[in-house]
Design a protein around this motif. Structure first.
Motif, mmCIF file in Angstrom:
data_model
loop_
_atom_site.group_PDB
_atom_site.id
_atom_site.type_symbol
_atom_site.label_atom_id
_atom_site.label_comp_id
_atom_site.label_asym_id
_atom_site.label_seq_id
_atom_site.Cartn_x
_atom_site.Cartn_y
_atom_site.Cartn_z
ATOM 1 N N PRO A 19 -6.193 5.845 0.135
ATOM 2 C CA PRO A 19 -5.855 4.609 -0.271
ATOM 3 C C PRO A 19 -4.975 3.844 -0.206
ATOM 4 C CG PRO A 19 -7.703 5.690 -1.103
ATOM 5 C CD PRO A 19 -7.214 6.203 -0.754
ATOM 6 N N ASP A 20 -4.544 2.376 -0.051
ATOM 7 C CA ASP A 20 -3.468 1.852 0.460
ATOM 8 C C ASP A 20 -1.591 2.480 0.762
ATOM 9 O OD1 ASP A 20 -3.981 -0.059 -0.841
ATOM 10 O OD2 ASP A 20 -3.431 -0.407 -3.221
ATOM 11 N N ALA A 21 -2.077 3.446 1.209
ATOM 12 C CA ALA A 21 -0.875 4.322 2.087
ATOM 13 C C ALA A 21 -0.224 3.304 3.280
ATOM 14 C CB ALA A 21 -1.187 5.690 2.298
ATOM 15 N N GLY A 22 -1.666 2.429 4.196
ATOM 16 C CA GLY A 22 -1.544 1.554 4.856
ATOM 17 C C GLY A 22 -2.291 1.519 6.885
ATOM 18 N N LYS A 23 -3.364 2.825 6.067
ATOM 19 C CA LYS A 23 -4.271 2.498 7.673
ATOM 20 C C LYS A 23 -4.482 1.767 8.369
ATOM 21 C CE LYS A 23 -8.591 4.195 6.855
ATOM 22 N NZ LYS A 23 -9.731 4.426 6.738
ATOM 23 N N THR A 24 -5.273 0.390 7.284
ATOM 24 C CA THR A 24 -5.713 -0.758 7.992
ATOM 25 C C THR A 24 -4.566 -1.352 8.452
ATOM 26 O OG1 THR A 24 -7.296 -0.510 5.472
ATOM 27 C CG2 THR A 24 -7.115 -3.001 7.614
ATOM 28 N N THR A 25 -3.513 -1.343 8.039
ATOM 29 C CA THR A 25 -2.453 -1.926 8.250
ATOM 30 C C THR A 25 -1.891 -1.379 9.339
ATOM 31 O OG1 THR A 25 -2.282 -2.702 6.514
ATOM 32 C CG2 THR A 25 -0.187 -3.208 8.284
ATOM 33 N N LEU A 26 -1.757 -0.215 9.818
ATOM 34 C CA LEU A 26 -1.779 0.808 11.069
ATOM 35 C C LEU A 26 -2.250 0.641 11.929
ATOM 36 C CD1 LEU A 26 0.447 2.627 12.311
ATOM 37 C CD2 LEU A 26 -0.495 4.469 10.679
ATOM 38 N N ILE A 138 5.110 8.151 8.216
ATOM 39 C CA ILE A 138 5.618 7.897 6.669
ATOM 40 C C ILE A 138 6.008 6.382 6.618
ATOM 41 C CG2 ILE A 138 7.182 8.276 4.970
ATOM 42 C CD1 ILE A 138 6.855 11.561 5.714
ATOM 43 N N ASN A 139 5.144 5.574 6.381
ATOM 44 C CA ASN A 139 4.917 4.421 6.129
ATOM 45 C C ASN A 139 5.843 3.331 5.245
ATOM 46 O OD1 ASN A 139 3.677 1.767 7.595
ATOM 47 N ND2 ASN A 139 2.556 2.166 5.751
ATOM 48 N N LYS A 140 5.512 2.320 4.902
ATOM 49 C CA LYS A 140 7.132 1.358 4.106
ATOM 50 C C LYS A 140 8.024 1.889 3.738
ATOM 51 C CE LYS A 140 1.911 1.273 1.994
ATOM 52 N NZ LYS A 140 1.172 0.821 0.676
ATOM 53 N N MET A 141 8.348 2.458 4.522
ATOM 54 C CA MET A 141 9.995 2.741 5.157
ATOM 55 C C MET A 141 10.943 1.519 4.501
ATOM 56 S SD MET A 141 10.714 5.617 5.062
ATOM 57 C CE MET A 141 12.342 5.605 4.836
ATOM 58 N N ASP A 142 10.542 0.077 4.146
ATOM 59 C CA ASP A 142 10.950 -1.020 4.109
ATOM 60 C C ASP A 142 11.168 -0.808 2.293
ATOM 61 O OD1 ASP A 142 7.959 -1.323 4.616
ATOM 62 O OD2 ASP A 142 7.946 -3.725 3.909
ATOM 63 N N ARG A 143 10.143 -0.358 1.873
ATOM 64 C CA ARG A 143 10.491 0.022 0.487
ATOM 65 C C ARG A 143 10.875 0.970 -0.348
ATOM 66 N NH1 ARG A 143 4.246 -1.191 -1.608
ATOM 67 N NH2 ARG A 143 3.884 -3.539 -0.851
ATOM 68 N N GLU A 144 11.240 1.078 -1.318
ATOM 69 C CA GLU A 144 12.087 2.250 -1.871
ATOM 70 C C GLU A 144 11.247 2.981 -1.139
ATOM 71 O OE1 GLU A 144 15.252 2.646 -2.476
ATOM 72 O OE2 GLU A 144 15.547 0.387 -2.552
ATOM 73 N N GLY A 255 8.488 4.745 9.975
ATOM 74 C CA GLY A 255 8.199 2.896 10.300
ATOM 75 C C GLY A 255 7.044 2.220 8.790
ATOM 76 N N SER A 256 7.579 0.794 8.684
ATOM 77 C CA SER A 256 6.217 0.312 8.619
ATOM 78 C C SER A 256 5.218 -1.022 9.174
ATOM 79 C CB SER A 256 8.071 -0.411 8.314
ATOM 80 O OG SER A 256 7.143 -2.077 7.606
ATOM 81 N N ALA A 257 4.340 0.214 9.001
ATOM 82 C CA ALA A 257 3.257 -0.964 9.836
ATOM 83 C C ALA A 257 3.304 -2.119 9.905
ATOM 84 C CB ALA A 257 2.049 -0.388 9.445
ATOM 85 N N LEU A 258 3.914 -2.255 8.371
ATOM 86 C CA LEU A 258 3.898 -3.661 7.933
ATOM 87 C C LEU A 258 4.358 -4.859 8.659
ATOM 88 C CD1 LEU A 258 2.264 -5.868 5.871
ATOM 89 C CD2 LEU A 258 3.793 -5.976 4.284
HETATM 90 P P1 G4P Z 1 -5.117 0.516 3.194
HETATM 91 O O1 G4P Z 1 -6.181 0.655 4.232
HETATM 92 O O2 G4P Z 1 -4.587 2.129 4.107
HETATM 93 O O3 G4P Z 1 -6.052 0.928 2.123
HETATM 94 O O4 G4P Z 1 -3.685 0.201 2.890
HETATM 95 P P2 G4P Z 1 -3.850 -1.109 3.230
HETATM 96 O O5 G4P Z 1 -3.178 -1.409 4.685
HETATM 97 O O6 G4P Z 1 -4.843 -2.115 3.463
HETATM 98 O O7 G4P Z 1 -2.614 -1.455 2.925
HETATM 99 C C1 G4P Z 1 -1.869 -1.270 1.664
HETATM 100 C C2 G4P Z 1 -0.976 -2.534 1.237
HETATM 101 O O8 G4P Z 1 -0.122 -1.944 1.735
HETATM 102 C C3 G4P Z 1 -1.553 -3.748 1.694
HETATM 103 O O9 G4P Z 1 -0.810 -5.056 1.107
HETATM 104 C C4 G4P Z 1 -0.684 -3.295 3.161
HETATM 105 O O10 G4P Z 1 -0.114 -4.990 3.719
HETATM 106 C C5 G4P Z 1 1.368 -2.385 2.511
HETATM 107 N N1 G4P Z 1 1.653 -2.329 3.588
HETATM 108 C C6 G4P Z 1 1.022 -1.310 3.867
HETATM 109 N N2 G4P Z 1 1.681 -1.470 4.711
HETATM 110 C C7 G4P Z 1 3.335 -1.545 4.338
HETATM 111 C C8 G4P Z 1 4.331 -1.598 5.339
HETATM 112 O O11 G4P Z 1 4.904 -0.541 5.372
HETATM 113 N N3 G4P Z 1 5.292 -1.959 4.402
HETATM 114 C C9 G4P Z 1 5.043 -3.021 3.198
HETATM 115 N N4 G4P Z 1 5.622 -3.061 2.253
HETATM 116 N N5 G4P Z 1 3.847 -3.229 2.939
HETATM 117 C C10 G4P Z 1 2.594 -2.482 3.279
HETATM 118 P P3 G4P Z 1 -1.706 -5.805 -0.070
HETATM 119 O O12 G4P Z 1 -0.240 -6.592 -0.968
HETATM 120 O O13 G4P Z 1 -2.241 -4.568 -0.692
HETATM 121 O O14 G4P Z 1 -2.332 -6.708 0.449
HETATM 122 P P4 G4P Z 1 -1.918 -7.512 1.370
HETATM 123 O O15 G4P Z 1 -2.345 -8.870 0.715
HETATM 124 O O16 G4P Z 1 -0.441 -6.843 1.673
HETATM 125 O O17 G4P Z 1 -3.165 -7.629 2.793
#
Ligand code: G4P
Length: 532
Positions: A19-26, A138-144, A255-258
Motif C-alpha cells: 500500500p502507498d507505493a503508487g499502484k492506483t496512481t500508476l 521503481i516509482n517516486k523517483m521525483d522523491r529522494e 519513473g514517477s507515476a504521479l
Molecule cells: P497505492 O494505490 O499503492 O496505495 O498508492 P497511491 O497510488 O494511492 O499513492 C500513494 C501516495 O503516493 C499518494 O499520495 C500518491 O499521490 C503518491 N504517489 C504515487 N506515485 C507517486 C510518484 O511517482 N511521486 C510522488 N511524489 N508521489 C507519488 P497521497 O498524499 O497519499 O495521496 P494524494 O493526496 O496525493 O492523492
C-alpha cells in the motif's frame, strides 16, 4: 481475425505493490498512456463503445454494484491489455492472490525510497509459485530515492530475482533529471513543469552521444549518471526474454507515476515482453491436460465473485478468466460439477473498442451475473469436462465464533455466512462437535465489513467473539481410512469447511506441528485448491 490470433494479442496483467507505493496512481496513468481514459477519471467513450460502456454501467446501476474497476481493458497499438485490479488493503490479500491466478504477468511497483516492503514480498511469493513473469517499476523517483544499485541488489537478494534494468535513472528527488534508455541509447528527460499537470505522452529524448546531453544536465548529476551506467553495464546482466518468462529475471523501469514519467516506457516494456495468454493446467475426465489459448472450445475459470451490495437482489458477478476458444454472448457453459449456465449478459470491462461486448477470447475476463451458482475456483467450459487446477483457498489467519444477537435467528445467520463464504473472501467452518459457526478471515477489517454486510443485506446483528481455535488447516491423506481414524480421534479439534472438506482446528501453530509429527501420513495444508 481468428480466435487464436485474437488471443495472441491479449496481455493480461496485474499490479502488485505494498500500500502507498503508487499502484492506483500508476493504474490511472497507464490508462492515460494507453488512451483508455483522457484525463483523470474520465473514460473515453466513442460511438459504439459508448453504447457498450453505458450498457454495463446500467447493469451496474441496476444491480447496485461496481465491477468496472476490477478489470480495465484497453487497446494499445494492436494489443489488448487487460489490467486486473487487486484490492489495496492488506486484509483483502487473499482476493489479490486469487486475482493473480488470472494474470499472465505482473508489474511490481516499488517505492524508490523504500524498496521491498512486506506486502510486496508476500505477493511476489504468489507470483513465484505460479512462475508469473514480473516487470519491476521503481516509482517516486521525483522523491529522494535509495541508490539505484542498492534497490536492484535488494530485489536480487530478497527475491532471488535477477534484475535487468532497461533504463538507468539520473539522480532522484529534487535533482531527478530523467533516465537513460539502455536499449535505444537515448536519455529521456524529466520535465519538472512546476504547478502544471504532467504532460501525457512521450517525454523529450536526447541521444546518449549528443554533446548537448552533458550541457543539459547538472555536472554532478551527469557524473552520477555516467558512473551508474558503467556500474550497471559491468555488474548487471542483459535482459533475457526466456529468463523473464520463466520468472527468473525482471526487467526494471524507473519513473514517477504521479508525474507521468516512465509510464509510456513501462507500457512499451509490457508491449515488447509481456506474454500472451499462458497454457493452463487442467484435468479432463481425471486425466491431466494442458489447455492452450488457441484451442477451439471455450473454457475458463472463476477467480473472484463480487456480491451485490443491493439488499433487494441476491445477484453476484463471477469473474471468469477465459483460457481458450471464442466466447460469444448467449453461450451456454457448464461447470465441471455439471451446472449449466446461459451467459446472456456478460459484462465486459473495456472503454474503447467496438463490438467486443459480443465476443471475448483467451486472456479476457468477463463478468457473469448469476444467482450464487458459481463459486471461486469453478471451471466453465462448453462440454463441462474441464477442471482447472490451482485456484487456492488460503487458510485464514484469524478465526472467530459468530453469534447472532437474536438466538431465534441462528439459522438465518448460518445462511448469510454461507452465502458470504461462497464469495471466497471469508471462510465458514463447522466444528464436528457443537453448533458453533467459526468464521475465518485473513484480516480484522473483513470482520468489520461482514458485520455491516450481514446487517445491510440480511438484517441480522452478528457478533464475532474469540473462538476456541486460532489456526485452521485443511486435511488430506492418500489413505481415506487413516484420515477417518484421525478425525474420529480428534473430534474436538476438527470440522468441515463450506465444501465439507475436513479441517483441523487448533489453538496454535504448535498444536498443528505436534499433530503433524504424530500423523506423518496426513497432510495439513494452509491452502486448499478446489477439489476436482
Ligand atoms: P497505492 O494505490 O499503492 O496505495 O498508492 P497511491 O497510488 O494511492 O499513492 C500513494 C501516495 O503516493 C499518494 O499520495 C500518491 O499521490 C503518491 N504517489 C504515487 N506515485 C507517486 C510518484 O511517482 N511521486 C510522488 N511524489 N508521489 C507519488 P497521497 O498524499 O497519499 O495521496 P494524494 O493526496 O496525493 O492523492
Amino acid at each position: 481475425m481468428s480466435h487464436a490470433a485474437e488471443a495472441a494479442r491479449r496481455r493480461t496483467f496485474a499490479i502488485i505493490s505494498h500500500p502507498d507505493a503508487g499502484k492506483t496512481t500508476l493504474t490511472e496513468n497507464l490508462l492515460l498512456a494507453g488512451g483508455a481514459i483522457r484525463a483523470a477519471g474520465e473514460v473515453a467513450a466513442r460511438g459504439e463503445a459508448r453504447r457498450t460502456r453505458s450498457d454495463w454501467m446500467k447493469i451496474e446501476r441496476d444491480r447496485g454494484i461496481s465491477v468496472s474497476a476490477s478489470v480495465m481493458t484497453f487497446e494499445f497499438q494492436d494489443l489488448v491489455f487487460n489490467l486486473l485490479d487487486t484490492p489495496g488493503h492488506e486484509d483483502f490479500s487473499e482476493d489479490t492472490y486469487r486475482t493473480l491466478t488470472a494474470a499472465d504477468c505482473a508489474v511490481m511497483v516499488l517505492d524508490a525510497a523504500k524498496g521491498i516492503e512486506p506486502q510486496t514480498l508476500k505477493l511476489f511469493e504468489v507470483c513465484r509459485l505460479r512462475d508469473i513473469p514480473i516487470v519491476t517499476f521503481i516509482n517516486k523517483m521525483d522523491r529522494e530515492a535509495l541508490e539505484p544499485i542498492d534497490l536492484l541488489d535488494e530485489v536480487q537478494d530478497r527475491l532471488q530475482l535477477d534484475t535487468a534494468p532497461l533504463y538507468w535513472p539520473a539522480a532522484s528527488g529534487q535533482r531527478f533529471a530523467g533516465m537513460m534508455d539502455l536499449t535505444k541509447k537515448e536519455f529521456i528527460q524529466f520535465e519538472r513543469r512546476p504547478g502544471e499537470p504532467p504532460k501525457i505522452g512521450d517525454a523529450p529524448r536526447i541521444a546518449a552521444d549528443d554533446a548537448t546531453l552533458k550541457a543539459n544536465l547538472d555536472g554532478h548529476v551527469y557524473t552520477e549518471l555516467t558512473e551508474g551506467l558503467e556500474m550497471a553495464a559491468g555488474l548487471l546482466p542483459e535482459f533475457d526474454q526466456e529468463s523473464f518468462l520463466a520468472g527468473h529475471m525482471t526487467p526494471v523501469v524507473y519513473g514517477s507515476a504521479l508525474r507521468h514519467f516512465g509510464v509510456a516506457e513501462l507500457l512499451r516494456t509490457l508491449q515488447l515482453y509481456a506474454p500472451p495468454p499462458r497454457d493452463q493446467k487442467a484435468e479432463r475426465k481425471g486425466e491431466p491436460v494442458t489447455i492452450h489459448a488457441a484451442d477451439n472450445t471455450v473454457s475458463g475459470f472463476v477467480f473472484k465473485i463480487q456480491a451485490n451490495m443491493d439488499p433487494n437482489h441476491r445477484d453476484r458477478v463471477a469473474f471468469l478468466r477465459l483460457c481458450s476458444g471464442e466466447f460469444r454472448r448467449g453461450m451456454r457453459l457448464k461447470t465441471a460439477g455439471g451446472k449449466q449456465l446461459g451467459i446472456h449478459n456478460p459484462l465486459m470491462f473495456l472503454a474503447q473498442d467496438r463490438g467486443i461486448a459480443e465476443t471475448a477470447y483467451a486472456g479476457d475476463v468477463i463478468g457473469v451475473p448469476n444467482h450464487g451458482q458459481l463459486r471461486v475456483g469453478d471451471s466453465l467450459s462448453e462440454n463441462g469436462d474441464i477442471q482447472f487446477a490451482g485456484i487456492p483457498n488460503f487458510a485464514p489467519e484469524l478465526l472467530r465464533r459468530a453469534r447472532v444477537k437474536d438466538p431465534m435467528k441462528a439459522k438465518h445467520l448460518r445462511k448469510a455466512l454461507e452465502s458470504l463464504g461462497e464469495e471466497g473472501v471469508t471462510q465458514l467452518f463447522k466444528p464436528t462437535i457443537g453448533s458453533d459457526m467459526i468464521v475465518g478471515a485473513v484480516g480484522q477489517l473483513q470482520f468489520e465489513v461482514m458485520i455491516e454486510r450481514v446487517a445491510a443485506e440480511y438484517n441480522l446483528e452478528v457478533v464475532f467473539e474469540p473462538a476456541p481455535y486460532n489456526v485452521a488447516r485443511w486435511l488430506s491423506c492418500d489413505d481415506p481410512k487413516i484420515l477417518e481414524d484421525f478425525l474420529e480421534r480428534n473430534k474436538s479439534a476438527s470440522g468441515t469447511d463450506l465444501d465439507d472438506a475436513p479441517v483441523y482446528l487448533a489453538k496454535n501453530a504448535w498444536d498443528v506441528g505436534y499433530a503433524q509429527e504424530k500423523n506423518p501420513e496426513i497432510r495439513f495444508t494452509a491452502t486448499k485448491e478446489r477439489a476436482i
